[in-house]
Scaffold this motif. Structure first.
Motif, mmCIF file in Angstrom:
data_model
loop_
_atom_site.group_PDB
_atom_site.id
_atom_site.type_symbol
_atom_site.label_atom_id
_atom_site.label_comp_id
_atom_site.label_asym_id
_atom_site.label_seq_id
_atom_site.Cartn_x
_atom_site.Cartn_y
_atom_site.Cartn_z
ATOM 1 N N TRP B 42 0.798 -1.181 0.136
ATOM 2 C CA TRP B 42 -0.127 -0.013 0.004
ATOM 3 C C TRP B 42 0.908 1.327 0.050
ATOM 4 C CZ3 TRP B 42 -4.987 0.643 -0.996
ATOM 5 C CH2 TRP B 42 -5.812 -0.448 -0.554
ATOM 6 N N ARG B 45 0.600 3.617 -2.928
ATOM 7 C CA ARG B 45 -0.783 3.952 -3.293
ATOM 8 C C ARG B 45 -1.329 5.017 -2.635
ATOM 9 N NH1 ARG B 45 -3.878 -1.990 -3.982
ATOM 10 N NH2 ARG B 45 -2.053 -3.026 -2.821
ATOM 11 N N ARG B 49 -2.019 10.179 2.918
ATOM 12 C CA ARG B 49 -2.332 10.437 4.424
ATOM 13 C C ARG B 49 -1.106 10.732 5.342
ATOM 14 N NH1 ARG B 49 -5.271 5.556 3.980
ATOM 15 N NH2 ARG B 49 -7.678 5.840 3.316
ATOM 16 N N GLN B 137 -14.348 -1.117 15.386
ATOM 17 C CA GLN B 137 -13.643 -0.133 14.575
ATOM 18 C C GLN B 137 -12.926 -0.403 13.139
ATOM 19 O OE1 GLN B 137 -11.942 3.147 17.269
ATOM 20 N NE2 GLN B 137 -12.893 1.959 19.059
ATOM 21 N N LEU B 141 -13.763 1.022 9.452
ATOM 22 C CA LEU B 141 -12.806 1.493 8.507
ATOM 23 C C LEU B 141 -13.034 0.777 7.205
ATOM 24 C CD1 LEU B 141 -9.444 1.843 10.185
ATOM 25 C CD2 LEU B 141 -10.740 3.653 9.346
ATOM 26 N N GLU B 142 -13.162 -0.496 7.222
ATOM 27 C CA GLU B 142 -13.426 -1.495 6.089
ATOM 28 C C GLU B 142 -14.753 -1.000 5.287
ATOM 29 O OE1 GLU B 142 -11.400 -5.653 4.798
ATOM 30 O OE2 GLU B 142 -11.907 -5.120 7.047
ATOM 31 N N MET B 144 -15.996 1.551 5.384
ATOM 32 C CA MET B 144 -16.142 3.012 4.836
ATOM 33 C C MET B 144 -15.134 2.928 3.896
ATOM 34 S SD MET B 144 -16.647 5.691 7.939
ATOM 35 C CE MET B 144 -15.816 4.633 9.310
ATOM 36 N N ALA B 145 -14.738 1.847 3.146
ATOM 37 C CA ALA B 145 -13.884 1.625 2.071
ATOM 38 C C ALA B 145 -12.647 2.329 2.273
ATOM 39 C CB ALA B 145 -14.394 2.176 0.786
ATOM 40 N N VAL B 146 -12.028 2.203 3.432
ATOM 41 C CA VAL B 146 -10.841 2.318 3.984
ATOM 42 C C VAL B 146 -10.195 1.112 4.269
ATOM 43 C CG1 VAL B 146 -9.337 3.804 5.642
ATOM 44 C CG2 VAL B 146 -11.297 4.862 4.695
ATOM 45 N N TYR B 151 -4.263 2.358 6.499
ATOM 46 C CA TYR B 151 -4.570 3.240 7.369
ATOM 47 C C TYR B 151 -3.952 3.280 8.685
ATOM 48 C CZ TYR B 151 -7.403 7.035 9.376
ATOM 49 O OH TYR B 151 -7.636 8.174 10.008
#
Lengths: 273, 274
Positions: B42, B45, B49, B137, B141-142, B144-146, B151
């Motif tokens: 990742w 990509r 952040r 939590q 995250l997952e 919410m497509a994160v 992350y």
């Protein structure tokens, strides 16, 4: 219709949006090691309605719902959302696909190191290029609609269970999802808070015109909010239909499930079938 | 015949059971490698952040600074004190600076810093991610497509690899200052001799060797903390166990890998070459 199109039981193509069914689950099998959870599950989720999945604890309701967003992958079977085979999606399209959904977790799953405002702004910051002011406006709108004005600076730990659920819903709503999923939204709440959450679900469906899927075994709540009900039992869908059809069902386990929940009398189901 | 079959089966089961811990251990190593590879995939990509990286650096680096400086100072002081007393028998106490410097640079600074990071940041990360796991939590995250690995895990791994060498260097510097004060101010070793022998014995490559080790140690202890947190289950007790394992495994792995790393580095950079 193109050659090789996947056809449903009724002859409609699975790979095209269906006018009535938003989500179509076909032949879903899932096991965790030796624990068989779902066995050839077929289920339809109606567009723009409140679809409730009921069943005993551990029946596989959450496991089933997690397949919709590809949080889990099945051993066999498919899930079609508006004509998209969700398990065939590659990583990048899957990421955009997941934005169709808003998931409200059983215990809210709010990020405890972020304030209410930051929690709700999180999906917007991640997936949009909106300015801070725009994000703030959207967050305030959603929080206001759910009666959460003044909580922006609070942390999840400072809120009651019912308020946390509402913040969870506000967070799920900020990206304007097409499908809202509620995982046991009334578990652990007192009767008044339960009624508030039910009203919140109905208001959200009405205001944002979303399809909603609710997992629950709180039958009083189910009958207040449901348009359609499906019951999971012994790894399969035991019964599915409108509220009236479910109430009229003579399926012994379903009957017993509703009767022992204490709401049967209200629906004229005192007698055994 | 049946008896022979039963005996054969019993032997097979016994052998299999005897090897189970080894298989589990290999499995565990494999899981860590996979988590590391997933995180690194990742790295290039978007979204990048940078805030998450800074936050992780602040937590691992700045958060561990006080304890690292404190331990560094006292380690240098005690090493110097022992060296002065040992070398005094041969009137060689001015060698205390060089030997302390060498020991600090090559072994004590990277190893003790890694142990401090493991105890503080590794444990903290295991608890934080473990709590996020059991309170859904990470699933949130997952949903919410994160990607949670991108992350949560990646910034911490990078921060571990960046901060550990910086902390190690600070450990070394403060340790040498402590050593100087004990030897020169406290024990009356000649300032010039102390500096001269330190320069003779301690080479720049020693410090580089320690820095290379610390990058690996920083990665290992944070990877173990992330793995334990990410795979926590079983409520509060599960999180507690994960935290304990993060510290215990982290510390043991640092000490074990130190031997192998030292061996490799001594082959690559022989002392006579420096």
């Amino acid at each position: 219709m193109s050659n090789g199109a996947r056809l449903d039981h009724d002859g409609t193509p699975l790979d095209q949006p269906h006018p009535r069914w938003h989500v179509r689950v076909r032949g879903l099998d899932k096991s965790f090691g030796a624990n068989h959870v779902l066995d050839h599950v077929d289920l339809d989720i109606e567009r723009g309605k409140v679809n409730v999945v009921i069943g005993a604890s551990g029946a596989g309701k959450s496991v089933l719902i997690k397949h919709f967003m590809v949080l889990l992958r099945p051993d066999r079977g498919s899930v079609w959302v508006d004509g998209t085979d969700v398990f065939a999606l590659a990583s990048k399209p899957l990421s955009s696909f997941r934005r169709k959904f808003g998931l409200v977790f059983q215990f809210s799953a709010l990020f405890d190191s972020l304030t209410v405002e930051e929690n709700c702004a999180f999906p917007l910051k991640e997936h949009t290029k909106k300015s801070r002011a725009e994000i703030k406006d959207i967050v305030n709108d959603r929080l206001g609609a759910l009666g959460l004005e003044g909580t922006q600076r609070k942390y999840p730990g400072e809120l009651s269970g019912g308020m946390r659920k509402r913040v969870g819903l506000a967070r799920a709503l900020v990206l304007e999802p097409e499908i809202l999923i509620f995982d046991e939204p009334t578990t652990g709440l007192d009767p008044l808070a339960t009624r508030n959450v039910d009203e919140m679900i109905l208001a959200a469906v009405e205001r944002y015109k979303v399809t909603s899927v609710v997992i629950s075994h709180d039958m009083a709540s189910v009958f207040r909010i449901a348009d359609r009900i499906a019951m999971i039992h012994q790894h399969r869908i035991l019964a599915a239909g409108t509220v009236e059809e479910i109430q009229a069902s003579r399926e012994p386990y379903l009957f017993e499930f509703i009767r022992t929940s204490g709401v049967a009398a209200a629906y004229g189901k005192e007698a055994a079938p | 015949m049946n008896m022979a079959e039963s005996a054969g089966r019993a032997v097979l089961i016994g052998v299999r059971d005897a090897f189970t811990p080894i298989v589990r251990f290999i499995d565990l190593i494999g899981d860590h490698v996979i988590l590391f590879a997933r995180a690194m995939s990742w790295l290039p990509r978007r979204p990048l952040r940078p805030g998450n990286y800074l936050e992780a650096c602040e937590y691992i680096g700045f958060g561990s600074l006080t304890i690292v400086l404190l331990v560094g100072a006292f380690t240098g002081m005690v090493m110097s004190l022992q060296s002065v007393y040992a070398f005094r028998q041969f009137q060689l106490e001015s060698f205390a600076g060089g030997t302390t410097g060498k020991a600090l640079a090559v072994e004590l600074a990277p190893v003790l810093t890694a142990l401090m990071i493991s105890g503080r940041a590794g444990a903290g990360i295991a608890t934080e991610l473990g709590t996020m796991r059991i309170s859904e939590q990470i699933d949130a995250l997952e949903s919410m497509a994160v990607n949670p690995v991108q992350y949560l895990v990646l910034p911490r791994l990078i921060a571990g690899m960046l901060m550990a060498p910086i902390l190690t260097l600070l450990f070394f510097v403060i340790g040498m200052i402590g050593a100087y004060f004990v030897a020169v101010v406290g024990e009356g070793v000649d300032h010039g001799q102390f500096i001269l022998h330190t320069r003779d014995i301690l080479r720049p490559m020693d410090i580089i060797q320690g820095e290379i080790k610390s990058v690996v140690f920083g990665l290992l202890v944070i990877l173990i903390g992330c793995y334990q947190g990410f795979n926590a289950h079983g409520g509060g007790r599960g999180v507690g166990l994960g935290t304990t394992r993060a510290v215990v495994f982290g510390s043991v792995v640092v000490l074990m890998s130190d031997y192998f790393l030292s061996n490799i580095l001594l082959q690559l950079i022989p002392p006579e070459a420096t």
